[in-house]
Design a protein around this motif. Structure first.
Motif, mmCIF file in Angstrom:
data_model
loop_
_atom_site.group_PDB
_atom_site.id
_atom_site.type_symbol
_atom_site.label_atom_id
_atom_site.label_comp_id
_atom_site.label_asym_id
_atom_site.label_seq_id
_atom_site.Cartn_x
_atom_site.Cartn_y
_atom_site.Cartn_z
ATOM 1 N N ARG A 1 4.325 -31.501 -13.122
ATOM 2 C CA ARG A 1 4.010 -31.867 -14.509
ATOM 3 C C ARG A 1 2.856 -31.067 -15.089
ATOM 4 N NH1 ARG A 1 2.963 -37.781 -13.545
ATOM 5 N NH2 ARG A 1 2.176 -36.770 -11.678
ATOM 6 N N SER A 2 1.795 -30.848 -14.319
ATOM 7 C CA SER A 2 0.672 -30.098 -14.880
ATOM 8 C C SER A 2 1.107 -28.689 -15.261
ATOM 9 C CB SER A 2 -0.495 -30.054 -13.890
ATOM 10 O OG SER A 2 -0.103 -29.475 -12.666
ATOM 11 N N THR A 3 1.986 -28.098 -14.453
ATOM 12 C CA THR A 3 2.501 -26.762 -14.751
ATOM 13 C C THR A 3 3.334 -26.774 -16.028
ATOM 14 O OG1 THR A 3 2.519 -26.131 -12.421
ATOM 15 C CG2 THR A 3 3.951 -24.887 -13.899
ATOM 16 N N VAL A 4 4.301 -27.678 -16.110
ATOM 17 C CA VAL A 4 5.233 -27.706 -17.241
ATOM 18 C C VAL A 4 4.530 -28.113 -18.538
ATOM 19 C CG1 VAL A 4 7.250 -28.889 -18.173
ATOM 20 C CG2 VAL A 4 7.267 -28.057 -15.826
ATOM 21 N N ILE A 5 3.668 -29.138 -18.463
ATOM 22 C CA ILE A 5 2.941 -29.572 -19.667
ATOM 23 C C ILE A 5 1.986 -28.478 -20.121
ATOM 24 C CG2 ILE A 5 1.281 -31.252 -20.573
ATOM 25 C CD1 ILE A 5 2.549 -33.301 -18.587
ATOM 26 N N GLY A 6 1.333 -27.813 -19.161
ATOM 27 C CA GLY A 6 0.432 -26.720 -19.513
ATOM 28 C C GLY A 6 1.156 -25.569 -20.184
ATOM 29 N N VAL A 7 2.297 -25.193 -19.637
ATOM 30 C CA VAL A 7 3.080 -24.094 -20.216
ATOM 31 C C VAL A 7 3.584 -24.472 -21.608
ATOM 32 C CG1 VAL A 7 5.227 -22.775 -20.003
ATOM 33 C CG2 VAL A 7 3.738 -23.072 -18.018
ATOM 34 N N ALA A 8 4.080 -25.706 -21.765
ATOM 35 C CA ALA A 8 4.569 -26.157 -23.068
ATOM 36 C C ALA A 8 3.447 -26.149 -24.114
ATOM 37 C CB ALA A 8 5.166 -27.557 -22.948
ATOM 38 N N THR A 9 2.264 -26.625 -23.713
ATOM 39 C CA THR A 9 1.112 -26.637 -24.615
ATOM 40 C C THR A 9 0.733 -25.219 -25.014
ATOM 41 O OG1 THR A 9 0.303 -28.651 -23.540
ATOM 42 C CG2 THR A 9 -1.280 -27.424 -24.868
ATOM 43 N N ALA A 10 0.709 -24.316 -24.032
ATOM 44 C CA ALA A 10 0.382 -22.914 -24.315
ATOM 45 C C ALA A 10 1.398 -22.295 -25.270
ATOM 46 C CB ALA A 10 0.332 -22.128 -23.006
#
Length: 274
Positions: free
Chosen positions: A8-17
């Motif tokens: 989740r931290s990876t996917v949420i971070g990428v989506a936010t970026a």
């Protein structure tokens, strides 16, 4: 290994970026590994206890993980193992060359596995700077903050332990003299300020760390960490997410061996999708 709960931290971070980039920000995607701390003392100690004569550098990521879980379960009832893990990390934290070689092996086999998953997910980072990079600066930066903000960054009895003052104090250094992740977070903020010169810093970490980041950001805003060299104040945001629970209703855990294998899930989903 990359567990299901790490996705989740990876996917949420990428989506936010991606969203920020779409509205005009220049985004630097910094993958901040949790690659330092007492868990590595336990991992290396696990090899000493359960290694059966095999060289640490010969062990795969799966073998290291199984050994770590076995040690973590055993120390629940054996206080001597807990002490061994702490002493081993203390030596690692002090720069023991033999232990650093072992840590580097664990790091390298982990990164290789992570990259395989990032490639499958089409995830790209601009930089990978883990906690281990900041271990030395963490020691001095909290001393500087204690001098600058004596009401916020406090030394405990004996002058060794340190913490951020507040309703929920956040520990920075133990009475044994080694720094905790919050101290390394300050060094991370400093590096990002100096190298990236950001308007906005977004940290994507589980919601259970919200209180710690509130305290960290308060200290940063009250110190020079919160201002760029041109005087512009940096905006700090924590993007949190809830816990991923197993069938037993408890948090998935690498230490307990319950986090599962993300690569197995990706393979299974891909098979069904095809």
């Amino acid at each position: 290994p990359f567990g299901i709960n790490h996705l989740r931290s990876t996917v949420i971070g990428v989506a936010t970026a991606n969203l920020l980039e779409a509205v005009g920000y220049k985004v630097i995607r910094d993958n901040h590994f949790g690659d330092w701390g007492t868990q590595f003392g336990n991992l290396i100690a696990a090899h000493e206890v359960f290694g059966d004569g095999r060289g640490f550098e010969d062990l795969s990521l799966t073998e290291l993980s199984e050994m770590y879980v076995r040690f973590s379960n055993a120390l629940k009832t054996d206080e001597s193992l807990r002490k061994l893990g702490q002493e081993t990390f203390s030596r690692l934290n002090s720069g023991d060359v033999e232990l650093l070689v072992k840590w580097e092996h664990a790091y390298e086999v982990s990164i290789k596995e992570y990259q395989r998953i990032y490639d499958l997910l089409h995830v790209v980072f601009d930089t990978h700077i883990g906690e281990g990079y900041f271990k030395d600066r963490a020691r001095t930066i909290i001393e500087e903050l204690a001098d600058e903000l004596p009401q916020l960054v406090i030394k405990g009895e004996g002058g060794v332990s340190m913490y951020i003052n507040g309703v929920h104090p956040v520990p920075l250094r133990t009475s044994s003299g080694y720094e905790l992740y919050a101290a390394r977070d300050f060094a991370t903020i400093e590096q990002r300020k100096n190298d990236f010169k950001p308007d906005l810093v977004i940290i994507v970490v589980g919601e259970e760390q919200a209180t710690s980041f509130q305290a960290l950001f308060e200290v940063a805003r009250s110190s020079n960490l919160g201002k760029r060299d041109d005087g512009v104040s940096i905006v700090f945001e924590h993007v949190g997410f809830g816990l991923l629970l197993g069938p037993d209703g408890k948090k998935l855990s690498t230490r307990k061996g319950t986090s599962g294998s993300l690569i197995d899930v990706i393979d299974e989903v891909s098979k069904h999708a095809y």
